[in-house]
Design a protein around this motif. Sequence first.
Motif, PDB file in Angstrom:
ATOM      1  N   GLY A 199      79.820  32.942  11.992  1.00  0.00           N
ATOM      2  CA  GLY A 199      78.927  33.158  13.124  1.00  0.00           C
ATOM      3  C   GLY A 199      79.718  33.022  14.411  1.00  0.00           C
ATOM      4  N   ASP A 200      79.305  32.067  15.259  1.00  0.00           N
ATOM      5  CA  ASP A 200      79.993  31.849  16.532  1.00  0.00           C
ATOM      6  C   ASP A 200      80.945  30.666  16.477  1.00  0.00           C
ATOM      7  N   VAL A 201      81.104  30.052  15.317  1.00  0.00           N
ATOM      8  CA  VAL A 201      81.906  28.836  15.185  1.00  0.00           C
ATOM      9  C   VAL A 201      83.225  29.155  14.470  1.00  0.00           C
ATOM     10  N   ILE A 202      84.331  28.731  15.063  1.00  0.00           N
ATOM     11  CA  ILE A 202      85.652  28.991  14.487  1.00  0.00           C
ATOM     12  C   ILE A 202      86.235  27.684  13.969  1.00  0.00           C
ATOM     13  N   LEU A 203      86.597  27.689  12.685  1.00  0.00           N
ATOM     14  CA  LEU A 203      87.078  26.503  11.992  1.00  0.00           C
ATOM     15  C   LEU A 203      88.527  26.661  11.559  1.00  0.00           C
ATOM     16  N   ILE A 204      89.221  25.527  11.479  1.00  0.00           N
ATOM     17  CA  ILE A 204      90.507  25.441  10.781  1.00  0.00           C
ATOM     18  C   ILE A 204      90.285  24.543   9.572  1.00  0.00           C
ATOM     19  N   ARG A 205      90.618  25.073   8.381  1.00  0.00           N
ATOM     20  CA  ARG A 205      90.459  24.295   7.150  1.00  0.00           C
ATOM     21  C   ARG A 205      91.735  24.400   6.310  1.00  0.00           C
ATOM     22  N   PRO A 206      91.988  23.411   5.453  1.00  0.00           N
ATOM     23  CA  PRO A 206      93.124  23.504   4.532  1.00  0.00           C
ATOM     24  C   PRO A 206      92.944  24.664   3.551  1.00  0.00           C
ATOM     25  N   GLU A 207      94.057  25.274   3.137  1.00  0.00           N
ATOM     26  CA  GLU A 207      94.007  26.346   2.148  1.00  0.00           C
ATOM     27  C   GLU A 207      95.285  26.309   1.305  1.00  0.00           C
ATOM     28  N   PRO A 208      95.198  25.742   0.086  1.00  0.00           N
ATOM     29  CA  PRO A 208      96.410  25.565  -0.733  1.00  0.00           C
ATOM     30  C   PRO A 208      97.080  26.861  -1.152  1.00  0.00           C
ATOM     31  N   GLN A 209      96.350  27.979  -1.135  1.00  0.00           N
ATOM     32  CA  GLN A 209      96.953  29.255  -1.538  1.00  0.00           C
ATOM     33  C   GLN A 209      97.824  29.873  -0.443  1.00  0.00           C
ATOM     34  N   ALA A 210      97.633  29.457   0.808  1.00  0.00           N
ATOM     35  CA  ALA A 210      98.307  30.107   1.935  1.00  0.00           C
ATOM     36  C   ALA A 210      99.698  29.513   2.128  1.00  0.00           C
TER      37      ALA A 210
END
Length: 296
Positions: free
Chosen positions: A31-42
């Motif tokens: 939506g209008d919210v931008i998050l940073i989250r962990p991602e083990p595949q990246a």
Amino acid sequence: MANSIQLLTPQYWEDYELIDCGNFEKLERFGDVILIRPEPQAVWPKGLSESEWAKRHDIRFQGRSATSGDWIKKNPKLQDRWHIGYRNPEVGIKFRLGLTSFKHVGIFPEQAVNWDYISETVKSFSTKQPKVLNLFAYTGGASLIARAAGADVTHVDSIKQVVTWANENQELSRLANIRWVVEDALKFVRRELKRGNRYQGVILDPPAYGHGPKGEKWKLEDHIAEMMRDVVQLLDPKEHFLILNTYSLGFSSVIVENLVKSAMPTVQNLDTGELYLQATAGSKLPLGVFGKFRKF
């Protein structure tokens, strides 16, 4: 019939965007919210600069352990809960998102590929109100899409809180009459077999590890063959579909193909492959493998 291996990414998201991913993180817009989250595949470098990530995000997940953490907000007034929608050419649904202590927010956006397959298939069946069983159903994206397409839906998950969350999503989507079941998935399937019940659709999105409401243990590699053997017996012989989705670093589409064919040697129209999200900055983020088939 030869198996078709596919790489698939969602086509109809407006309220979700994978902006960038890399260095074991992902930058996403819900939506209008931008998050940073962990991602083990990246495991590759980020496409955008660290300063660009820092400038663009609203909330960042900071892990405290392998299984939990905290959300750090730029603006303390940002809400912990908000709504987004999803619409494909057949149907539309809505979700209540929320910041959980284990980095999830209530949906897995790559699953929109499977949602599209479900709504298209349900609408193509000759059965007036196809029965669909959603196992390991979480907050109900697949349940909602099947119900919106006209199916009679049974939603099974072992965690009461996420079933309650799914019911909230049903109300937001202005849907009704999904059957909610809080139970261990294997136990439920065995009971349905004894009852002689049949379904036109079965959806499985099992975790790598999990627990039932009475402490039952689920480990994907130990239990998935047994689960597949049982669920294919629930399928209506006349017309049906089945989706198996797994998010496990040790599983490949070849493993999923072997699981399906072992459980159902006569399977036709089997597709296997990998789901991914396309980042606006350029990278493709792999997010699980699938096997699916249908009979009209």
